[in-house]
Design a protein around this motif. Structure first.
Motif, PDB file in Angstrom:
ATOM      1  N   CYS A  72      38.773   4.371  42.745  1.00 17.13           N
ATOM      2  CA  CYS A  72      37.969   5.463  42.199  1.00 17.13           C
ATOM      3  C   CYS A  72      38.872   6.607  41.753  1.00 17.13           C
ATOM      4  O   CYS A  72      39.937   6.848  42.330  1.00 17.13           O
ATOM      5  CB  CYS A  72      36.974   5.974  43.240  1.00 17.13           C
ATOM      6  SG  CYS A  72      35.607   4.856  43.580  1.00 17.13           S
ATOM      7  N   SER A  73      38.430   7.311  40.748  1.00 22.19           N
ATOM      8  CA  SER A  73      39.177   8.460  40.257  1.00 22.19           C
ATOM      9  C   SER A  73      39.159   9.584  41.292  1.00 22.19           C
ATOM     10  O   SER A  73      38.148   9.813  41.962  1.00 22.19           O
ATOM     11  CB  SER A  73      38.567   8.955  38.946  1.00 22.19           C
ATOM     12  OG  SER A  73      39.141  10.184  38.547  1.00 22.19           O
ATOM     13  N   ARG A  87      25.881  12.468  42.109  1.00 23.90           N
ATOM     14  CA  ARG A  87      27.235  12.859  41.743  1.00 23.90           C
ATOM     15  C   ARG A  87      27.920  13.544  42.919  1.00 23.90           C
ATOM     16  O   ARG A  87      27.372  14.460  43.518  1.00 23.90           O
ATOM     17  CB  ARG A  87      27.226  13.819  40.556  1.00 23.90           C
ATOM     18  CG  ARG A  87      27.142  13.135  39.212  1.00 23.90           C
ATOM     19  CD  ARG A  87      28.432  12.421  38.851  1.00 23.90           C
ATOM     20  NE  ARG A  87      28.502  12.128  37.427  1.00 23.90           N
ATOM     21  CZ  ARG A  87      29.481  11.459  36.859  1.00 23.90           C
ATOM     22  NH1 ARG A  87      30.470  10.997  37.583  1.00 23.90           N
ATOM     23  NH2 ARG A  87      29.480  11.225  35.568  1.00 23.90           N
ATOM     24  N   SER A  88      29.111  13.090  43.251  1.00 23.13           N
ATOM     25  CA  SER A  88      29.913  13.762  44.266  1.00 23.13           C
ATOM     26  C   SER A  88      30.778  14.805  43.577  1.00 23.13           C
ATOM     27  O   SER A  88      31.569  14.480  42.690  1.00 23.13           O
ATOM     28  CB  SER A  88      30.803  12.753  45.003  1.00 23.13           C
ATOM     29  OG  SER A  88      30.026  11.823  45.708  1.00 23.13           O
ATOM     30  N   VAL A 115      32.781  11.280  40.972  1.00 20.10           N
ATOM     31  CA  VAL A 115      32.293   9.904  41.029  1.00 20.10           C
ATOM     32  C   VAL A 115      30.863   9.917  41.558  1.00 20.10           C
ATOM     33  O   VAL A 115      30.374  10.927  42.060  1.00 20.10           O
ATOM     34  CB  VAL A 115      33.188   9.026  41.929  1.00 20.10           C
ATOM     35  CG1 VAL A 115      34.579   8.899  41.341  1.00 20.10           C
ATOM     36  CG2 VAL A 115      33.257   9.590  43.347  1.00 20.10           C
ATOM     37  N   TRP A 116      30.205   8.773  41.432  1.00 19.68           N
ATOM     38  CA  TRP A 116      28.844   8.636  41.922  1.00 19.68           C
ATOM     39  C   TRP A 116      28.864   8.262  43.401  1.00 19.68           C
ATOM     40  O   TRP A 116      29.784   7.598  43.876  1.00 19.68           O
ATOM     41  CB  TRP A 116      28.093   7.571  41.128  1.00 19.68           C
ATOM     42  CG  TRP A 116      27.918   7.901  39.680  1.00 19.68           C
ATOM     43  CD1 TRP A 116      28.736   7.531  38.649  1.00 19.68           C
ATOM     44  CD2 TRP A 116      26.867   8.669  39.094  1.00 19.68           C
ATOM     45  NE1 TRP A 116      28.260   8.017  37.458  1.00 19.68           N
ATOM     46  CE2 TRP A 116      27.109   8.723  37.697  1.00 19.68           C
ATOM     47  CE3 TRP A 116      25.744   9.318  39.598  1.00 19.68           C
ATOM     48  CZ2 TRP A 116      26.270   9.389  36.817  1.00 19.68           C
ATOM     49  CZ3 TRP A 116      24.905   9.979  38.713  1.00 19.68           C
ATOM     50  CH2 TRP A 116      25.169  10.013  37.347  1.00 19.68           C
ATOM     51  N   HIS A 117      27.823   8.679  44.105  1.00 15.48           N
ATOM     52  CA  HIS A 117      27.742   8.464  45.548  1.00 15.48           C
ATOM     53  C   HIS A 117      26.353   7.939  45.902  1.00 15.48           C
ATOM     54  O   HIS A 117      25.344   8.426  45.389  1.00 15.48           O
ATOM     55  CB  HIS A 117      28.006   9.783  46.282  1.00 15.48           C
ATOM     56  CG  HIS A 117      27.714   9.737  47.751  1.00 15.48           C
ATOM     57  ND1 HIS A 117      28.582   9.190  48.672  1.00 15.48           N
ATOM     58  CD2 HIS A 117      26.635  10.156  48.464  1.00 15.48           C
ATOM     59  CE1 HIS A 117      28.055   9.293  49.879  1.00 15.48           C
ATOM     60  NE2 HIS A 117      26.876   9.869  49.781  1.00 15.48           N
ATOM     61  N   GLN A 145      38.162  13.036  38.606  1.00 15.95           N
ATOM     62  CA  GLN A 145      36.838  13.202  38.023  1.00 15.95           C
ATOM     63  C   GLN A 145      35.767  12.929  39.079  1.00 15.95           C
ATOM     64  O   GLN A 145      35.977  12.131  39.995  1.00 15.95           O
ATOM     65  CB  GLN A 145      36.652  12.244  36.837  1.00 15.95           C
ATOM     66  CG  GLN A 145      37.653  12.439  35.714  1.00 15.95           C
ATOM     67  CD  GLN A 145      37.487  13.783  35.025  1.00 15.95           C
ATOM     68  OE1 GLN A 145      36.383  14.325  34.958  1.00 15.95           O
ATOM     69  NE2 GLN A 145      38.583  14.327  34.510  1.00 15.95           N
ATOM     70  N   THR A 175      30.880   4.606  46.978  1.00 17.43           N
ATOM     71  CA  THR A 175      31.199   5.371  45.776  1.00 17.43           C
ATOM     72  C   THR A 175      31.237   4.441  44.569  1.00 17.43           C
ATOM     73  O   THR A 175      31.636   3.280  44.674  1.00 17.43           O
ATOM     74  CB  THR A 175      32.553   6.084  45.915  1.00 17.43           C
ATOM     75  OG1 THR A 175      33.554   5.131  46.303  1.00 17.43           O
ATOM     76  CG2 THR A 175      32.481   7.173  46.967  1.00 17.43           C
ATOM     77  N   CYS A 224      35.669   1.474  43.815  1.00 19.17           N
ATOM     78  CA  CYS A 224      34.356   1.505  43.178  1.00 19.17           C
ATOM     79  C   CYS A 224      33.539   0.308  43.639  1.00 19.17           C
ATOM     80  O   CYS A 224      34.027  -0.825  43.647  1.00 19.17           O
ATOM     81  CB  CYS A 224      34.529   1.496  41.657  1.00 19.17           C
ATOM     82  SG  CYS A 224      32.987   1.345  40.730  1.00 19.17           S
ATOM     83  N   ASP A 256      32.388   4.394  40.434  1.00 13.12           N
ATOM     84  CA  ASP A 256      33.096   5.054  39.339  1.00 13.12           C
ATOM     85  C   ASP A 256      32.643   4.516  37.982  1.00 13.12           C
ATOM     86  O   ASP A 256      32.609   5.243  36.997  1.00 13.12           O
ATOM     87  CB  ASP A 256      34.604   4.847  39.506  1.00 13.12           C
ATOM     88  CG  ASP A 256      35.423   5.909  38.794  1.00 13.12           C
ATOM     89  OD1 ASP A 256      34.820   6.851  38.246  1.00 13.12           O
ATOM     90  OD2 ASP A 256      36.659   5.803  38.775  1.00 13.12           O
ATOM     91  N   LYS A 257      32.327   3.228  37.924  1.00 13.71           N
ATOM     92  CA  LYS A 257      31.891   2.577  36.690  1.00 13.71           C
ATOM     93  C   LYS A 257      30.464   2.068  36.870  1.00 13.71           C
ATOM     94  O   LYS A 257      30.191   1.285  37.778  1.00 13.71           O
ATOM     95  CB  LYS A 257      32.816   1.405  36.338  1.00 13.71           C
ATOM     96  CG  LYS A 257      34.298   1.755  36.336  1.00 13.71           C
ATOM     97  CD  LYS A 257      34.645   2.770  35.259  1.00 13.71           C
ATOM     98  CE  LYS A 257      36.150   3.054  35.269  1.00 13.71           C
ATOM     99  NZ  LYS A 257      36.513   4.096  34.279  1.00 13.71           N
TER     100      LYS A 257
END
Length: 391
Positions: free
Chosen positions: A321-322, A379-380, A327-329, A325, A336, A314, A338-339
């Motif tokens: 990163c998860s 969002r990926s 993750v953001w991109h 679930q 990426t 992250c 995650d938090k």
């Protein structure tokens, strides 16, 4: 369905206008026009094509903004654009970039970036001069006072602490999307293989900028830990405060770069070492989600487990990163997230960047923004969720 005018013959577009709007950087006017139904295919086009969007570039002409006298055009730069057009383009682009220095304005630069990318093709020498002038102003406050070329011999590490985070975000975007193109897509060091001195210069500038932002991110996280700990000792509720994640990983990163980081970060890191395992969620033990083998911290961006699985970290917390679930991109740097970070990280003034006196606002809502580019994250999603097939 709304189409683009470049995909159709303009003779099919009627004079009827449904509306118009300015692009975020005010370099383009988008006009929505109706279509002449008599010229469309009655079987297919009439049912699907209702209107067309026409983009009209306005950055190369007078739009109420005075010319910027710092722009220097010594000789004809382009066969397609006159010196007057270039002057207006330069003035309007610099004016747009100046507006984005306000942290209250979202970083949506697609039209400015598109204009700069086109200038790079048609007038590369002018583009280089223009961006140098703009970048010099970021560091000096006045592009006529100092040249970034003269500054390049100085340590970038010494220059960056005096520049606001928003300006560094702008610099990173222009470096990646314009000056380096695809060279810096997956990391600031990706363009270092080029022998082009100009590319090397902008790559070095990008590395220095991202390093400074990373130090600010780590300092912000450490300061949040100190503040939360003080609140707990005082009996103050932290229920609605942002919870810092990845403290152990950031501590490892500081240890790896201890001689290079700023003194303020070294100081606040000593407080983290004193708290140690008493910090909520403090753990440097990580395992591979695929094979459960241990993962050592060696890089803030990627990790490789004992079985050679490559994992993403992250960009905001340096934790893994998860993989279960979404993750953001970031569409700019490719990182990426995650938090998410609180909004206050992106809006805090320069003098509060490494403040550990408890003045941080941790109650602000989390914002889906990239800590290194400042742009909205996406969002990926897994590929099968994007498929149009039901199977």
């Amino acid at each position: 369905m709304v189409g683009f005018s470049i995909c159709m013959q303009l003779s099919k577009v009627s004079d009827r206008c449904y509306g118009l709007t300015l692009s975020p950087g005010e370099e383009i006017i988008a006009v929505v026009r109706s279509l002449d139904l008599n010229l469309l295919n009655q079987m297919y086009q009439v049912r699907t094509q209702k209107a067309v969007v026409e983009f009209i570039w306005i950055g190369g002409q007078f739009v109420g903004i005075p010319l910027d006298g710092s722009i220097d055009i010594c000789s004809p730069q382009s066969a397609d654009l006159s010196s007057s057009n270039l002057m207006w383009w330069g003035s309007n682009i610099l004016w747009s970039l100046k507006k984005y220095e306000n942290v209250e304005k979202r970083l949506v630069l697609w039209d400015v970036v598109a204009a700069l990318q086109e200038l790079k093709k048609t007038a590369p020498a002018f583009l280089e001069t223009l961006v140098h002038s703009w970048a010099s102003a970021l560091f000096a406050g006045d592009s006529q006072c100092v040249s970034i070329t003269a500054q390049s011999s100085r340590s970038m590490h010494d220059m960056m602490p005096h520049v606001s985070s928003r300006k560094l975000h702008l610099l990173n975007i222009i470096c990646r999307k314009v000056m380096l193109g695809n060279h810096a897509r997956h990391g600031p060091g990706a363009g270092n293989n080029s022998n082009d001195g100009t590319t090397d210069f902008w790559s070095t500038l990008l590395v220095a900028s991202e390093t400074e932002l990373r130090e600010r991110l780590v300092g912000f996280t450490f300061a949040a830990v100190v503040k939360r700990t003080a609140c707990l000792f005082n009996g103050t509720s932290t229920a609605n405060c942002w919870f810092p994640v990845g403290v152990a990983q950031m501590d490892s990163w500081v240890s790896m770069n201890y001689e290079k980081v700023h003194g303020q970060l070294q100081s606040i890191r000593s407080k983290i070492k004193e708290l140690g395992s008493r910090i909520d969620g403090y753990s440097d033990v990580e395992s591979c989600p695929y094979c459960s083998s241990p993962v050592r911290f060696e890089s803030p961006d990627v990790a490789i487990c004992g079985e050679r699985h490559t994992l993403s970290r992250c960009r905001t917390s340096m934790t893994l990163c998860s993989v279960a679930q979404p993750v953001w991109h970031c569409s700019c740097c490719g990182g990426t997230v995650d938090k998410l970070l609180p909004e206050s990280f992106f809006t805090m003034p320069l003098d509060a960047v490494r403040d550990d006196k408890g003045s941080l606002d941790l109650s602000a809502a989390s914002a889906p923004l990239c800590p290194f580019c400042g742009v909205l994250l996406q969002r990926s999603m897994p590929a099968f969720l994007l498929s149009t097939s039901p199977v």
